[in-house]
Scaffold this motif. Structure first.
Motif, PDB file in Angstrom:
ATOM      1  N   LYS A   3       0.947  -1.263   0.184  1.00 46.82           N
ATOM      2  CA  LYS A   3      -0.018   0.010   0.143  1.00 46.82           C
ATOM      3  C   LYS A   3       0.944   1.346   0.069  1.00 46.82           C
ATOM      4  CE  LYS A   3      -3.660   2.253   2.375  1.00 46.82           C
ATOM      5  NZ  LYS A   3      -4.527   2.470   3.380  1.00 46.82           N
ATOM      6  N   GLY A   4       0.734   2.200  -0.804  1.00 46.18           N
ATOM      7  CA  GLY A   4       1.332   3.167  -0.797  1.00 46.18           C
ATOM      8  C   GLY A   4       1.301   4.292  -2.268  1.00 46.18           C
ATOM      9  N   SER A   5       1.965   5.124  -2.458  1.00 49.21           N
ATOM     10  CA  SER A   5       1.854   5.810  -3.763  1.00 49.21           C
ATOM     11  C   SER A   5       3.231   6.295  -4.143  1.00 49.21           C
ATOM     12  CB  SER A   5       0.935   7.034  -3.628  1.00 49.21           C
ATOM     13  OG  SER A   5       1.661   8.162  -2.497  1.00 49.21           O
ATOM     14  N   ARG A   6       3.295   6.563  -5.500  1.00 52.96           N
ATOM     15  CA  ARG A   6       4.624   6.880  -6.126  1.00 52.96           C
ATOM     16  C   ARG A   6       4.245   7.930  -7.026  1.00 52.96           C
ATOM     17  NH1 ARG A   6       7.917   1.991  -8.170  1.00 52.96           N
ATOM     18  NH2 ARG A   6       9.457   3.429  -8.636  1.00 52.96           N
ATOM     19  N   ASP A   7       5.065   8.990  -7.319  1.00 47.72           N
ATOM     20  CA  ASP A   7       4.941  10.053  -8.159  1.00 47.72           C
ATOM     21  C   ASP A   7       5.391   9.503  -9.647  1.00 47.72           C
ATOM     22  OD1 ASP A   7       3.937  11.677  -6.136  1.00 47.72           O
ATOM     23  OD2 ASP A   7       5.810  12.744  -6.136  1.00 47.72           O
ATOM     24  N   GLN A  60       0.142  11.284  -9.179  1.00 44.91           N
ATOM     25  CA  GLN A  60       0.487  10.618  -8.193  1.00 44.91           C
ATOM     26  C   GLN A  60      -0.170   9.248  -8.480  1.00 44.91           C
ATOM     27  OE1 GLN A  60      -0.815  11.163  -4.061  1.00 44.91           O
ATOM     28  NE2 GLN A  60       1.105  11.361  -3.535  1.00 44.91           N
ATOM     29  N   GLU A  62      -1.558   5.717  -6.805  1.00 44.64           N
ATOM     30  CA  GLU A  62      -1.727   4.879  -5.435  1.00 44.64           C
ATOM     31  C   GLU A  62      -1.810   3.373  -5.624  1.00 44.64           C
ATOM     32  OE1 GLU A  62      -4.609   6.645  -2.693  1.00 44.64           O
ATOM     33  OE2 GLU A  62      -4.104   8.709  -3.671  1.00 44.64           O
ATOM     34  N   TYR A  63      -1.222   2.612  -4.860  1.00 42.81           N
ATOM     35  CA  TYR A  63      -1.461   1.163  -5.109  1.00 42.81           C
ATOM     36  C   TYR A  63      -1.725   0.607  -3.689  1.00 42.81           C
ATOM     37  CZ  TYR A  63       1.995   1.698  -8.795  1.00 42.81           C
ATOM     38  OH  TYR A  63       2.691   2.342 -10.032  1.00 42.81           O
ATOM     39  N   LYS A  70      -5.863   4.518  -7.719  1.00 40.63           N
ATOM     40  CA  LYS A  70      -6.164   5.982  -7.925  1.00 40.63           C
ATOM     41  C   LYS A  70      -5.114   6.638  -8.489  1.00 40.63           C
ATOM     42  CE  LYS A  70      -7.926   9.935  -5.398  1.00 40.63           C
ATOM     43  NZ  LYS A  70      -7.989  10.376  -3.849  1.00 40.63           N
ATOM     44  N   THR A  72      -3.898  10.823  -9.454  1.00 39.83           N
ATOM     45  CA  THR A  72      -4.346  12.094  -9.259  1.00 39.83           C
ATOM     46  C   THR A  72      -3.161  12.963 -10.023  1.00 39.83           C
ATOM     47  OG1 THR A  72      -5.154  11.398  -7.152  1.00 39.83           O
ATOM     48  CG2 THR A  72      -4.718  13.827  -7.177  1.00 39.83           C
TER      49      THR A  72
END
Length: 76
Positions: A3-7, A60, A62-63, A70, A72
């Motif tokens: 779980k998290g996000s990356r640019d 961004q 989201e995983y 998602k 964004t």
């Protein structure tokens, strides 16, 4: 990534239909990847925050359990 996000930078976005349901196919590269490997995901319209993305946008991603959930657009 569980779980998290990356640019990332959006390289391509295309509207598609999967069994009659509208979806988006997105192709992007993570900003922290020096090799700029292309990544692809198919997401429903609800996963695109703001519903307006164009190639070249900084985004961004989201995983959740390694799946894009998602996208964004980042300001700027």
């Amino acid at each position: 990534m569980l779980k998290g996000s990356r640019d990332a930078v959006l390289r391509r976005i295309q509207a598609i239909s999967i069994h009659g349901q509208p979806s988006w196919e997105i192709v992007f590269t993570h900003l922290d990847d020096p090799e700029e490997q292309l990544n692809a995901a198919r997401v429903g319209p609800e996963a695109i925050a703001g519903h307006t993305l164009e190639p070249g946008d900084r985004i961004q991603v989201e995983y959740l359990v390694g799946v894009v959930v998602k996208v964004t657009r980042l300001p700027g």
